[in-house]
Design an enzyme around this catalytic site. Sequence first.
Site, mmCIF file in Angstrom:
data_model
loop_
_atom_site.group_PDB
_atom_site.id
_atom_site.type_symbol
_atom_site.label_atom_id
_atom_site.label_comp_id
_atom_site.label_asym_id
_atom_site.label_seq_id
_atom_site.Cartn_x
_atom_site.Cartn_y
_atom_site.Cartn_z
ATOM 1 C CG HIS A 48 18.482 49.136 24.685
ATOM 2 N ND1 HIS A 48 19.653 49.160 23.977
ATOM 3 C CD2 HIS A 48 17.506 49.398 23.793
ATOM 4 C CE1 HIS A 48 19.404 49.447 22.714
ATOM 5 N NE2 HIS A 48 18.107 49.594 22.580
ATOM 6 C CG PHE A 49 18.574 44.647 23.805
ATOM 7 C CD1 PHE A 49 17.234 44.943 23.621
ATOM 8 C CD2 PHE A 49 19.493 45.185 22.927
ATOM 9 C CE1 PHE A 49 16.827 45.742 22.551
ATOM 10 C CE2 PHE A 49 19.093 45.987 21.863
ATOM 11 C CZ PHE A 49 17.769 46.273 21.670
#
Length: 145
Positions: A48-49
């Site tokens: 993420h991410f």
Amino acid sequence: MIDINEILEILPHRFPFLLIDRVIDLQPGISIKAYKNVTFNEQIFQGHFPGHPIYPGVMIIEGMAQAGGVLAFKSTTDEDLSNKVVYFMTIDKAKFRQPIRPGDRLEYRLNVLKHRGRIWVLKGEALVDDKVAAEAELQAMIMDK
């Protein structure tokens, strides 16, 4: 001030889901300020991410709820809490205003809106550098384990 050792006595959460590092101000029955140091080493940033790490909104709300749990526990003095736990009940009016990134110190500020019996209604904010990053109203209940 409440350090990590006392937080561990109050909350059942453990790595990787303990999301507050320290309580810096507590006014029982009124308010709490706590913080989490967000670091790049957290597992959540693997997905993420990749290449653009952003701390997830659900984790921000969970950290807010954990701070609220500490507030509820430290405000309840009329019963034995050794076999009790705080359960998160509802989230209302959640808003995310700016992204949280590795290196940020995420400060949680919660105020009691209402308290009746074992139910607590709280207004919470998550701030970075005194700027609101997220806000929500939460309900929690102290229950038997």
